[in-house]
Motif scaffolding. Structure first.
Motif, PDB file in Angstrom:
ATOM      1  N   PRO A   1       1.027  -1.625   0.006  1.00 52.30           N
ATOM      2  CA  PRO A   1       0.162  -0.365  -0.379  1.00 52.30           C
ATOM      3  C   PRO A   1       0.497   1.463   0.202  1.00 52.30           C
ATOM      4  O   PRO A   1       1.811   1.300   0.628  1.00 52.30           O
ATOM      5  CB  PRO A   1      -0.962  -0.497   1.536  1.00 52.30           C
ATOM      6  CG  PRO A   1      -0.184  -1.125   2.442  1.00 52.30           C
ATOM      7  CD  PRO A   1       0.539  -1.988   1.377  1.00 52.30           C
ATOM      8  N   PRO A   2       0.321   2.601  -0.798  1.00 49.72           N
ATOM      9  CA  PRO A   2       1.250   3.463  -0.562  1.00 49.72           C
ATOM     10  C   PRO A   2       1.358   4.273   0.986  1.00 49.72           C
ATOM     11  O   PRO A   2       0.291   3.883   1.684  1.00 49.72           O
ATOM     12  CB  PRO A   2       0.096   4.807  -1.291  1.00 49.72           C
ATOM     13  CG  PRO A   2      -1.135   3.837  -1.797  1.00 49.72           C
ATOM     14  CD  PRO A   2      -0.952   2.717  -0.872  1.00 49.72           C
ATOM     15  N   THR A   3       2.737   5.043   0.537  1.00 49.54           N
ATOM     16  CA  THR A   3       2.880   5.858   2.085  1.00 49.54           C
ATOM     17  C   THR A   3       1.549   6.174   2.194  1.00 49.54           C
ATOM     18  O   THR A   3       1.361   7.773   0.639  1.00 49.54           O
ATOM     19  CB  THR A   3       4.323   5.999   2.518  1.00 49.54           C
ATOM     20  OG1 THR A   3       4.403   6.211   0.898  1.00 49.54           O
ATOM     21  CG2 THR A   3       5.266   4.387   2.347  1.00 49.54           C
ATOM     22  N   GLY A   4       1.377   6.885   3.054  1.00 46.10           N
ATOM     23  CA  GLY A   4       0.573   8.723   2.997  1.00 46.10           C
ATOM     24  C   GLY A   4      -0.070   8.124   3.644  1.00 46.10           C
ATOM     25  O   GLY A   4      -0.764   6.854   3.263  1.00 46.10           O
ATOM     26  N   CYS A   5      -1.237   8.716   2.894  1.00 46.78           N
ATOM     27  CA  CYS A   5      -3.030   8.363   2.406  1.00 46.78           C
ATOM     28  C   CYS A   5      -3.206   7.307   1.466  1.00 46.78           C
ATOM     29  O   CYS A   5      -2.617   7.827   0.805  1.00 46.78           O
ATOM     30  CB  CYS A   5      -4.227   9.744   2.355  1.00 46.78           C
ATOM     31  SG  CYS A   5      -5.558   9.650   1.533  1.00 46.78           S
ATOM     32  N   ARG A   6      -3.878   6.209   2.070  1.00 42.47           N
ATOM     33  CA  ARG A   6      -4.262   5.263   1.093  1.00 42.47           C
ATOM     34  C   ARG A   6      -4.825   5.692  -0.269  1.00 42.47           C
ATOM     35  O   ARG A   6      -5.339   5.199  -1.357  1.00 42.47           O
ATOM     36  CB  ARG A   6      -4.433   4.225   1.504  1.00 42.47           C
ATOM     37  CG  ARG A   6      -3.520   3.707   2.405  1.00 42.47           C
ATOM     38  CD  ARG A   6      -3.897   2.296   3.193  1.00 42.47           C
ATOM     39  NE  ARG A   6      -2.168   1.750   3.674  1.00 42.47           N
ATOM     40  CZ  ARG A   6      -2.631   0.870   4.865  1.00 42.47           C
ATOM     41  NH1 ARG A   6      -3.362  -0.242   4.676  1.00 42.47           N
ATOM     42  NH2 ARG A   6      -1.555   0.800   5.445  1.00 42.47           N
TER      43      ARG A   6
END
Ligand SMILES: Nc1ncnc2c1ncn2[C@@H]1O[C@H](COP(=O)(O)OP(=O)(O)OP(=O)(O)O)[C@@H](O)[C@H]1O
Ligand SMILES: Nc1ncnc2c1ncn2[C@@H]1O[C@H](COP(=O)(O)OP(=O)(O)OP(=O)(O)O)[C@@H](O)[C@H]1O
Ligand code: SF4
Ligand code: SF4
Ligand SMILES: [Mg+2]
Ligand SMILES: [Mg+2]
Lengths: 370, 324
Positions: free
Chosen positions: B287-292
């Motif tokens: 999953p991406p870092t920061g807001c998903r």
């Protein structure tokens, strides 16, 4: 139509040998259709019939979208299979483009199949797992005599772009398991459109998908419908999507049509007790829903082997009239232009001095406080 | 927690930083990844979100019904003030599952054993977990059948002799049989017809009103969720991104994902053009870092590269930098 449509299908298929019955006829005309399945005991003795479709008539105009709404088992898929020529009707007639579908023979059948696209209920089982997207889309073209590979490629790419899978090159090598449900359903739609059909039959095309993906797919279908002057039979059990997608709707109960009208007329002025029941059981998201009990007719849909006499909804109907509804088949009454209701409450003779129609009952719409 | 009329809402379930990761050949699937929420006693919280966002995994984590390929299972789960994560599996099975929390698993109505009578199956938790005799268990099943509207003689029938609606009622009876504090329902109506769905929702509303049971209802059908919800929790890519009371949520969802989700719901009354969310949810393997939600978010800005913490708005909360 835009200039980018998939275009007509090769000449070999373009001219069926059966002459047109009526050139001004609707694209699809279904008359008193019956689809019964024989029940056999010990594998051979006749033990009755499942009357899945039992006397259904309707028309679909060119470019029109018709929604068929009803509960599980009411005969929607049986009706659809008959339209697609996959089921032989027990009785009645289906005219496509003025031609009797049951009279079509070999060559004409090929023509017919190119004219009618099909999107099936479950996208996850619809695509062959061992073919990539390119093969899946190419197959119907090869079968239908598009021999020029360059033309096939052009058609495939065009079909993918129309279902918003661009650039096509990225999608062509993918196998179904590499695609999400929504993407698989888009490939199914591209395949159903690749021969440039005039009619698309979509059996619950979005019921397995998430809300957002549903909207995306319905929008794609709507756009195809408008750009190709495509007629669509949209089968669903979800009343909330039809207003966004169809002009006309019929509500089916136990193999028969209960009510048929323009979509707004049904949703704003539902007149058959069964349609009202469906509407009062459905809701828009609202916190107040948690505070009410919905009115739901008791019991379950009847056996289609021994359907109730008279109106098939009578054992569950809150307005059933003894001696009438349980004995005689209800009439079809046109309560206003293009709005047909199959119910004794609209029969002047039976109702006498009483007002016609369903007595107004607020809790039918809003539910009863808990 | 307090209600609008000032009464104190005692939490039944408090979850903090709950994780459930699975090992797979392609990598670690972070199906539940830092979930926080509280469920007040005698209330229903619905969990909504797209397919694959981790709803069923969250339910399994709460009930500790774990598959073999678990990579990480951690966090705090307090039930009535007791941290049940401190219990070992045997203690959990003996004291918590069924007795205090029961579950209606996704598609359970199709998983009934075809060769056992329905009554025996429904009575089983009472026999196994409450130590009742078989006859007492059947008696309890009979009472619960009455409560959920299943005719008594269905006790002696087989699953294939029951309609989908009746099978689902029998499964709900099974979950209520042990009189648990909390029932987790995973998509209890999604395979059913409109009228049957309405019947089941009527039933759940009635049980909720008449008993002291709390509910977690998992569904991707937002209209259905509003039929039972006191509170709404929105799940996205393994995390809960917004929690709030149902009235405020349906009036004005806070998280951009919730807003988009609500805008994609068709209304019987018609109304605004429907919207859909472009793109797809991120992979739960990396999953991406920061807001998903950033990749699909129309309101994204610089800050969104960092993971948004919880921001409170009165009793509601949201994980989104717009609400800092
Ligand atoms: N090949 C068949 N032989 C016997 N009965 C059949 C056959 N196909 C369908 N039926 C029965 O006919 C009735 C109508 O089925 P159909 O599949 O048309 O319903 P449906 O409205 O499409 O339902 P669903 O919403 O569940 O898809 C059902 O009672 C079904 O069991
Ligand atoms: N035992 C498992 N091993 C590996 N991955 C799993 C396992 N169970 C679930 N997953 C994955 O975890 C993610 C979340 O799955 P989950 O079933 O919790 O989603 P969901 O929100 O319940 O979806 P749906 O609405 O489709 O039921 C998915 O990517 C799924 O493939
Ligand atoms: S005909 Fe009679 S039983 Fe049938 S829907 Fe109308 S009122 Fe009800
Ligand atoms: S944190 Fe940023 S990207 Fe995430 S939802 Fe809020 S605005 Fe959008
Ligand atoms: Mg069907
Ligand atoms: Mg699930």
């Amino acid at each position: 139509m835009t200039s980018t449509t998939l275009g007509p299908i090769p000449v070999a298929l373009a001219s069926p040998s059966i002459p047109v019955v009526d050139p001004d006829a609707p694209l699809l005309s279904v008359r008193d259709l019956r689809v019964w399945y024989e029940l056999k005991r010990w594998g051979f003795a006749h033990a009755g019939d499942v009357r899945a479709v039992d006397g259904v008539s309707f028309d679909v105009a060119r470019g029109e979208s018709l929604a068929v709404v009803g509960e599980s088992g009411c005969g929607k898929s049986s009706l659809m299979k008959a339209i697609l020529g996959l089921n032989t009707p027990t009785a009645g007639q289906i005219l496509f483009d003025g031609r009797d579908v049951s009279a079509l023979r070999k060559g004409d059948l090929k023509w017919f199949r190119s004219q009618v696209g099909y999107v099936q209920q479950d996208p996850f089982g619809a695509l062959p797992t061992f073919m990539n997207v390119k093969r899946i889309l190419e197959e119907p073209l090869i079968i239908n005599g598009v021999d020029d590979p360059v033309e096939r490629q052009a058609r495939i790419e065009q079909a993918l772009i129309e279902v918003k899978m661009s650039p096509p090159a990225e999608w062509l090598p993918k196998f179904p398991h590499m695609l999400s449900g929504g993407q698989q359903q888009r490939v199914v739609i591209a395949r159903s459109m690749i021969l440039g059909p005039k009619l698309l039959v979509a059996d619950e095309p979005v019921s397995m998908l998430d809300a957002s993906v549903r909207v995306e797919i319905l929008k794609i279908l709507r756009k195809l419908q408008e750009e190709h002057n495509l007629a669509v039979v949209y089968i669903t059990h979800d009343l909330s999507t039809v207003r966004y997608f169809s002009e006309h709707i019929f509500v089916m109960y136990a193999g028969r049509i209960a009510e048929m009208a323009k979509v707004d007329d049904i949703l704003d002025d539902a007149s058959h007790p069964y349609t009202l029941a469906l509407l009062s059981a459905s809701s828009d998201p609202d916190a107040r829903n948690a505070l009410v009990q919905r009115e739901v007719p008791p019991g379950e849909p009847p056996s289609l082997v021994h359907p109730p006499a008279g109106c098939r909804f009578n054992p569950r109907c809150a307005f059933a009239m003894e001696g009438v509804c349980d004995e005689r088949e209800p009439p079809t009454v046109e309560i206003k232009d293009e709005h047909l209701v199959h119910c004794w409450l609209y029969d002047k003779e039976v109702m006498g001095d009483r007002p016609l129609g369903v007595p107004a009952r607020k809790e039918l719409v809003d539910g009863k406080p808990l | 927690m307090t209600t609008t009329n000032g009464a104190v809402r005692e939490p039944l379930l408090e979850i903090e930083a709950l994780q459930l990761h699975f090992k797979t050949r392609s990598g670690i699937v972070q199906a539940v990844d830092g979930v926080d929420f509280q469920l007040p006693r005698n209330e229903a919280t619905v969990i909504i979100g797209e397919s694959g966002c981790g709803k069923s995994s969250l339910a399994k984590a709460i009930l500790r019904l774990l598959p073999r390929n678990v990579h990480d299972f951690s966090g705090r789960v307090e039930l009535g003030g007791e941290d049940v994560m401190l219990l070992n599996d045997e203690e959990y099975r003996r004291h918590v599952r069924w007795k205090r929390i029961s579950m209606v698993p996704q598609a359970a109505m199709n998983a009934l054993n075809p060769v056992l009578r329905v009554g025996e199956q429904v009575a089983e938790p009472a026999v196994v977990h409450l130590g009742l005799s078989k006859d007492e268990g059947l008696q309890r099943a009979l009472e619960t059948f009455a409560q959920v509207g299943v005719p008594a003689d269905f006790l002696h029938r087989y699953a294939f002799e029951l309609s989908g609606g009746m099978r689902q009622r029998a499964i709900i009876a099974m979950a209520l049989l042990t009189d648990p504090d909390l029932v987790v329902l995973d998509e209890p109506t999604s395979a059913l017809d409109v009228l049957t769905q309405a019947n089941i929702m009527n039933l759940l509303k009635r049980v909720k009103k008449e008993s002291n049971t709390s509910f977690i209802l998992i569904t991707h059908d937002i209209a259905t969720s509003s039929e039972l919800a006191d509170n709404v929790a929105v799940m996205y890519a393994g995390q809960i991104v917004e929690v709030g009371d149902a009235a405020s949520f349906f009036e004005e969802p806070l998280h951009p994902y919730s807003q988009k989700l609500m805008a994609s719901v068709p209304r019987l009354s018609g109304g605004d053009e429907l919207e859909f969310i472009t793109g797809q949810p991120p992979s739960l393997i990396n999953p991406p870092t920061g807001c998903r939600f950033a990749e699909r978010c129309p309101a994204r800005f610089d800050k969104c590269d960092q993971e948004p913490p919880i921001f409170y708005k009165g009793e509601r909360w949201v994980k989104c930098w717009l609400h800092e």
